[in-house]
Design a protein around this motif. Sequence first.
Motif, mmCIF file in Angstrom:
data_model
loop_
_atom_site.group_PDB
_atom_site.id
_atom_site.type_symbol
_atom_site.label_atom_id
_atom_site.label_comp_id
_atom_site.label_asym_id
_atom_site.label_seq_id
_atom_site.Cartn_x
_atom_site.Cartn_y
_atom_site.Cartn_z
ATOM 1 N N ARG A 135 0.830 -1.199 0.000
ATOM 2 C CA ARG A 135 0.000 0.000 0.000
ATOM 3 C C ARG A 135 0.862 1.245 0.000
ATOM 4 N N ASP A 136 0.279 2.318 -0.482
ATOM 5 C CA ASP A 136 0.846 3.647 -0.386
ATOM 6 C C ASP A 136 -0.207 4.493 0.309
ATOM 7 N N THR A 137 -0.022 4.714 1.589
ATOM 8 C CA THR A 137 -1.041 5.415 2.367
ATOM 9 C C THR A 137 -1.197 6.869 1.948
ATOM 10 N N THR A 138 -0.140 7.468 1.407
ATOM 11 C CA THR A 138 -0.243 8.854 0.957
ATOM 12 C C THR A 138 -1.159 8.991 -0.248
ATOM 13 N N LYS A 139 -1.326 7.916 -1.002
ATOM 14 C CA LYS A 139 -2.183 7.921 -2.179
ATOM 15 C C LYS A 139 -3.480 7.148 -1.971
ATOM 16 N N ASN A 140 -3.679 6.590 -0.773
ATOM 17 C CA ASN A 140 -4.851 5.762 -0.484
ATOM 18 C C ASN A 140 -5.012 4.656 -1.521
ATOM 19 N N THR A 141 -3.914 4.019 -1.828
ATOM 20 C CA THR A 141 -3.881 3.036 -2.898
ATOM 21 C C THR A 141 -3.212 1.753 -2.424
ATOM 22 N N VAL A 142 -3.788 0.624 -2.798
ATOM 23 C CA VAL A 142 -3.171 -0.674 -2.569
ATOM 24 C C VAL A 142 -2.768 -1.261 -3.909
ATOM 25 N N TYR A 143 -1.753 -2.101 -3.876
ATOM 26 C CA TYR A 143 -1.198 -2.683 -5.082
ATOM 27 C C TYR A 143 -1.138 -4.198 -4.957
ATOM 28 N N LEU A 144 -1.165 -4.845 -6.090
ATOM 29 C CA LEU A 144 -0.886 -6.265 -6.164
ATOM 30 C C LEU A 144 0.192 -6.467 -7.220
ATOM 31 N N GLN A 145 1.408 -6.722 -6.765
ATOM 32 C CA GLN A 145 2.507 -7.016 -7.667
ATOM 33 C C GLN A 145 2.474 -8.497 -8.003
ATOM 34 N N MET A 146 2.329 -8.815 -9.273
ATOM 35 C CA MET A 146 2.195 -10.182 -9.727
ATOM 36 C C MET A 146 3.397 -10.532 -10.589
ATOM 37 N N ASN A 147 4.185 -11.485 -10.132
ATOM 38 C CA ASN A 147 5.361 -11.950 -10.847
ATOM 39 C C ASN A 147 5.196 -13.412 -11.231
ATOM 40 N N SER A 148 6.019 -13.858 -12.160
ATOM 41 C CA SER A 148 6.001 -15.258 -12.608
ATOM 42 C C SER A 148 4.595 -15.713 -12.951
ATOM 43 N N LEU A 149 3.911 -14.915 -13.727
ATOM 44 C CA LEU A 149 2.510 -15.189 -14.028
ATOM 45 C C LEU A 149 2.345 -16.458 -14.857
ATOM 46 N N LYS A 150 1.278 -17.172 -14.570
ATOM 47 C CA LYS A 150 0.936 -18.419 -15.231
ATOM 48 C C LYS A 150 -0.401 -18.278 -15.940
ATOM 49 N N PRO A 151 -0.667 -19.094 -16.961
ATOM 50 C CA PRO A 151 -1.970 -19.019 -17.623
ATOM 51 C C PRO A 151 -3.138 -19.195 -16.653
ATOM 52 N N GLU A 152 -2.980 -20.005 -15.617
ATOM 53 C CA GLU A 152 -4.051 -20.209 -14.659
ATOM 54 C C GLU A 152 -4.312 -18.995 -13.784
ATOM 55 N N ASP A 153 -3.471 -17.971 -13.871
ATOM 56 C CA ASP A 153 -3.737 -16.712 -13.185
ATOM 57 C C ASP A 153 -4.734 -15.842 -13.939
ATOM 58 N N THR A 154 -5.089 -16.238 -15.150
ATOM 59 C CA THR A 154 -6.035 -15.470 -15.949
ATOM 60 C C THR A 154 -7.378 -15.384 -15.231
ATOM 61 N N ALA A 155 -7.854 -14.168 -15.016
ATOM 62 C CA ALA A 155 -9.099 -13.943 -14.286
ATOM 63 C C ALA A 155 -9.389 -12.455 -14.256
ATOM 64 N N VAL A 156 -10.581 -12.120 -13.794
ATOM 65 C CA VAL A 156 -10.882 -10.750 -13.419
ATOM 66 C C VAL A 156 -10.475 -10.573 -11.966
ATOM 67 N N TYR A 157 -9.674 -9.572 -11.708
ATOM 68 C CA TYR A 157 -9.170 -9.310 -10.370
ATOM 69 C C TYR A 157 -9.950 -8.159 -9.750
ATOM 70 N N TYR A 158 -10.425 -8.378 -8.528
ATOM 71 C CA TYR A 158 -11.265 -7.423 -7.822
ATOM 72 C C TYR A 158 -10.595 -6.971 -6.532
ATOM 73 N N CYS A 159 -10.739 -5.702 -6.239
ATOM 74 C CA CYS A 159 -10.308 -5.127 -4.981
ATOM 75 C C CYS A 159 -11.509 -4.988 -4.060
ATOM 76 N N LYS A 160 -11.334 -5.277 -2.780
ATOM 77 C CA LYS A 160 -12.407 -5.153 -1.800
ATOM 78 C C LYS A 160 -11.906 -4.426 -0.564
ATOM 79 N N ALA A 161 -12.686 -3.446 -0.130
ATOM 80 C CA ALA A 161 -12.440 -2.756 1.129
ATOM 81 C C ALA A 161 -13.401 -3.288 2.174
#
Length: 115
Positions: free
Chosen positions: A71-97
Amino acid sequence: QVQLVESGGGLVQPGGSLRLSCAASGRIFNIDAMKWYRQAPGKQRDFIAEITSGGSTSSADSVKGRFTISRDTTKNTVYLQMNSLKPEDTAVYYCKAQTVASSYWGQGTQVTVSS
């Protein structure tokens, strides 16, 4: 009320990386945790990773060692860093508060991992 706007999805090759962003606005001070989920067509929505208001993180076994939530609290933003991606990671990604009273969802962003 909390509003969430996601960005950063797209098409990436297997083994590649993407960073998703989720910008929160509104009544953000009551947020207890921010979470990432993903959902592929015909499948349930699965928990991916979480960061609490205190900064603690956790992630699903399927992405441990590859995905990192931050997260970057100064920007009120959360991140998801995704490395070594695989075909099975294919999806719609949702953020939830998550607050004591309610859950708020972003609109989702498509991640496609394909060669």
